[in-house]
Motif scaffolding. Sequence first.
Motif, PDB file in Angstrom:
ATOM      1  N   ALA A  26       0.863  -1.240   0.558  1.00  0.00           N
ATOM      2  CA  ALA A  26      -0.399   0.061  -0.495  1.00  0.00           C
ATOM      3  C   ALA A  26       0.783   1.105   0.150  1.00  0.00           C
ATOM      4  O   ALA A  26       1.718   1.306   0.876  1.00  0.00           O
ATOM      5  CB  ALA A  26      -0.870   0.120   0.663  1.00  0.00           C
ATOM      6  N   PHE A  27       0.272   2.221  -1.067  1.00  0.00           N
ATOM      7  CA  PHE A  27       1.315   3.552  -1.083  1.00  0.00           C
ATOM      8  C   PHE A  27       0.440   4.608  -1.313  1.00  0.00           C
ATOM      9  O   PHE A  27      -0.643   3.831  -2.329  1.00  0.00           O
ATOM     10  CB  PHE A  27       2.702   3.159  -2.165  1.00  0.00           C
ATOM     11  N   THR A  28       1.022   5.584  -1.123  1.00  0.00           N
ATOM     12  CA  THR A  28      -0.344   6.861  -1.699  1.00  0.00           C
ATOM     13  C   THR A  28       1.008   7.700  -3.201  1.00  0.00           C
ATOM     14  O   THR A  28       2.048   7.952  -2.681  1.00  0.00           O
ATOM     15  CB  THR A  28       0.260   8.065  -0.330  1.00  0.00           C
ATOM     16  N   VAL A  29      -0.194   7.518  -3.445  1.00  0.00           N
ATOM     17  CA  VAL A  29       0.957   8.435  -4.890  1.00  0.00           C
ATOM     18  C   VAL A  29       0.133   9.930  -4.604  1.00  0.00           C
ATOM     19  O   VAL A  29      -0.833  10.277  -4.819  1.00  0.00           O
ATOM     20  CB  VAL A  29       0.027   7.929  -5.968  1.00  0.00           C
ATOM     21  N   THR A  30       1.031  10.859  -5.532  1.00  0.00           N
ATOM     22  CA  THR A  30       1.155  11.840  -5.841  1.00  0.00           C
ATOM     23  C   THR A  30       0.784  13.094  -6.561  1.00  0.00           C
ATOM     24  O   THR A  30       1.574  11.873  -7.630  1.00  0.00           O
ATOM     25  CB  THR A  30       1.955  13.054  -4.397  1.00  0.00           C
ATOM     26  N   ALA A  31      -0.037  13.977  -7.213  1.00  0.00           N
ATOM     27  CA  ALA A  31       0.084  14.611  -8.429  1.00  0.00           C
ATOM     28  C   ALA A  31       1.291  15.130  -8.758  1.00  0.00           C
ATOM     29  O   ALA A  31       1.631  15.539  -8.247  1.00  0.00           O
ATOM     30  CB  ALA A  31      -1.428  15.216  -8.032  1.00  0.00           C
ATOM     31  N   GLY A  32       1.550  14.420 -10.483  1.00  0.00           N
ATOM     32  CA  GLY A  32       2.597  14.962 -10.937  1.00  0.00           C
ATOM     33  C   GLY A  32       3.279  14.774 -10.767  1.00  0.00           C
ATOM     34  O   GLY A  32       4.611  14.970 -11.129  1.00  0.00           O
ATOM     35  N   GLU A  33       3.988  13.650  -9.868  1.00  0.00           N
ATOM     36  CA  GLU A  33       4.908  12.577  -9.447  1.00  0.00           C
ATOM     37  C   GLU A  33       5.196  11.295 -10.522  1.00  0.00           C
ATOM     38  O   GLU A  33       3.773  10.082 -10.626  1.00  0.00           O
ATOM     39  CB  GLU A  33       5.540  12.762  -8.608  1.00  0.00           C
ATOM     40  N   HIS A  34       6.344  10.660 -10.634  1.00  0.00           N
ATOM     41  CA  HIS A  34       6.654   9.402 -10.571  1.00  0.00           C
ATOM     42  C   HIS A  34       6.610   8.674  -9.387  1.00  0.00           C
ATOM     43  O   HIS A  34       7.406   9.317  -8.448  1.00  0.00           O
ATOM     44  CB  HIS A  34       7.720   9.015 -11.870  1.00  0.00           C
ATOM     45  N   HIS A  35       6.199   7.544  -9.680  1.00  0.00           N
ATOM     46  CA  HIS A  35       5.821   6.621  -8.551  1.00  0.00           C
ATOM     47  C   HIS A  35       7.031   5.684  -8.383  1.00  0.00           C
ATOM     48  O   HIS A  35       6.036   4.587  -9.781  1.00  0.00           O
ATOM     49  CB  HIS A  35       4.941   6.239  -7.614  1.00  0.00           C
ATOM     50  N   HIS A  36       7.812   4.774  -8.296  1.00  0.00           N
ATOM     51  CA  HIS A  36       8.989   3.288  -8.949  1.00  0.00           C
ATOM     52  C   HIS A  36       8.169   2.507  -7.840  1.00  0.00           C
ATOM     53  O   HIS A  36       9.586   3.268  -6.255  1.00  0.00           O
ATOM     54  CB  HIS A  36       9.803   3.782  -9.513  1.00  0.00           C
ATOM     55  N   VAL A  37       7.950   1.790  -7.442  1.00  0.00           N
ATOM     56  CA  VAL A  37       7.481   0.737  -6.573  1.00  0.00           C
ATOM     57  C   VAL A  37       8.371  -0.437  -6.504  1.00  0.00           C
ATOM     58  O   VAL A  37       8.404  -1.215  -7.360  1.00  0.00           O
ATOM     59  CB  VAL A  37       6.440   0.382  -5.704  1.00  0.00           C
ATOM     60  N   ALA A  38       9.651  -0.546  -6.036  1.00  0.00           N
ATOM     61  CA  ALA A  38      10.270  -1.936  -6.369  1.00  0.00           C
ATOM     62  C   ALA A  38      10.131  -3.201  -5.241  1.00  0.00           C
ATOM     63  O   ALA A  38      10.237  -2.922  -4.170  1.00  0.00           O
ATOM     64  CB  ALA A  38      12.149  -1.636  -5.889  1.00  0.00           C
ATOM     65  N   LEU A  39      10.211  -4.461  -5.482  1.00  0.00           N
ATOM     66  CA  LEU A  39       9.520  -5.292  -4.644  1.00  0.00           C
ATOM     67  C   LEU A  39      11.159  -6.502  -5.005  1.00  0.00           C
ATOM     68  O   LEU A  39      11.638  -6.691  -5.649  1.00  0.00           O
ATOM     69  CB  LEU A  39       8.976  -6.518  -5.056  1.00  0.00           C
ATOM     70  N   LEU A  40      12.042  -6.693  -3.635  1.00  0.00           N
ATOM     71  CA  LEU A  40      13.094  -7.645  -4.230  1.00  0.00           C
ATOM     72  C   LEU A  40      12.198  -9.182  -3.386  1.00  0.00           C
ATOM     73  O   LEU A  40      12.434  -8.776  -2.113  1.00  0.00           O
ATOM     74  CB  LEU A  40      14.519  -7.295  -2.716  1.00  0.00           C
ATOM     75  N   LEU A  41      12.022  -9.826  -4.128  1.00  0.00           N
ATOM     76  CA  LEU A  41      11.281 -11.217  -3.398  1.00  0.00           C
ATOM     77  C   LEU A  41      12.723 -12.216  -3.197  1.00  0.00           C
ATOM     78  O   LEU A  41      13.282 -11.879  -4.051  1.00  0.00           O
ATOM     79  CB  LEU A  41      10.287 -11.523  -4.374  1.00  0.00           C
ATOM     80  N   SER A  42      12.308 -12.859  -2.237  1.00  0.00           N
ATOM     81  CA  SER A  42      12.980 -14.086  -2.700  1.00  0.00           C
ATOM     82  C   SER A  42      11.618 -15.222  -1.439  1.00  0.00           C
ATOM     83  O   SER A  42      10.552 -14.866  -1.214  1.00  0.00           O
ATOM     84  CB  SER A  42      14.211 -14.184  -1.295  1.00  0.00           C
TER      85      SER A  42
END
Length: 104
Positions: A78-94
Amino acid sequence: MTTVSTHVLDAALGRPAAGLALYLTLPDDSARTATTDADGRVRFDGDVPPGPHMLTFATGPWFAEQDRENFFPEVTIAFTVTAGEHHHVALLLSPFSYTTYRGS
């Protein structure tokens, strides 16, 4: 324009998590579905509305397709998006852990 992308890395094997199904849930509860490319990346097309969002990764089926044991059937961020910005959500998975962070 407001955008969202993700990058998933298989930390146990040291390579991108290609072919992982996921979906982005928007503030109105609609969802955009996608699958990671060969480099483990997804960029959602079009403008994304501001507000609370969730990225849900179908990790259980992805590990099962590779005949690999895992603990988390899915990972939801879960995360919050702010208008006018790029949001990159990275996931390191094992198979038994994951880490996430806001990338650039």
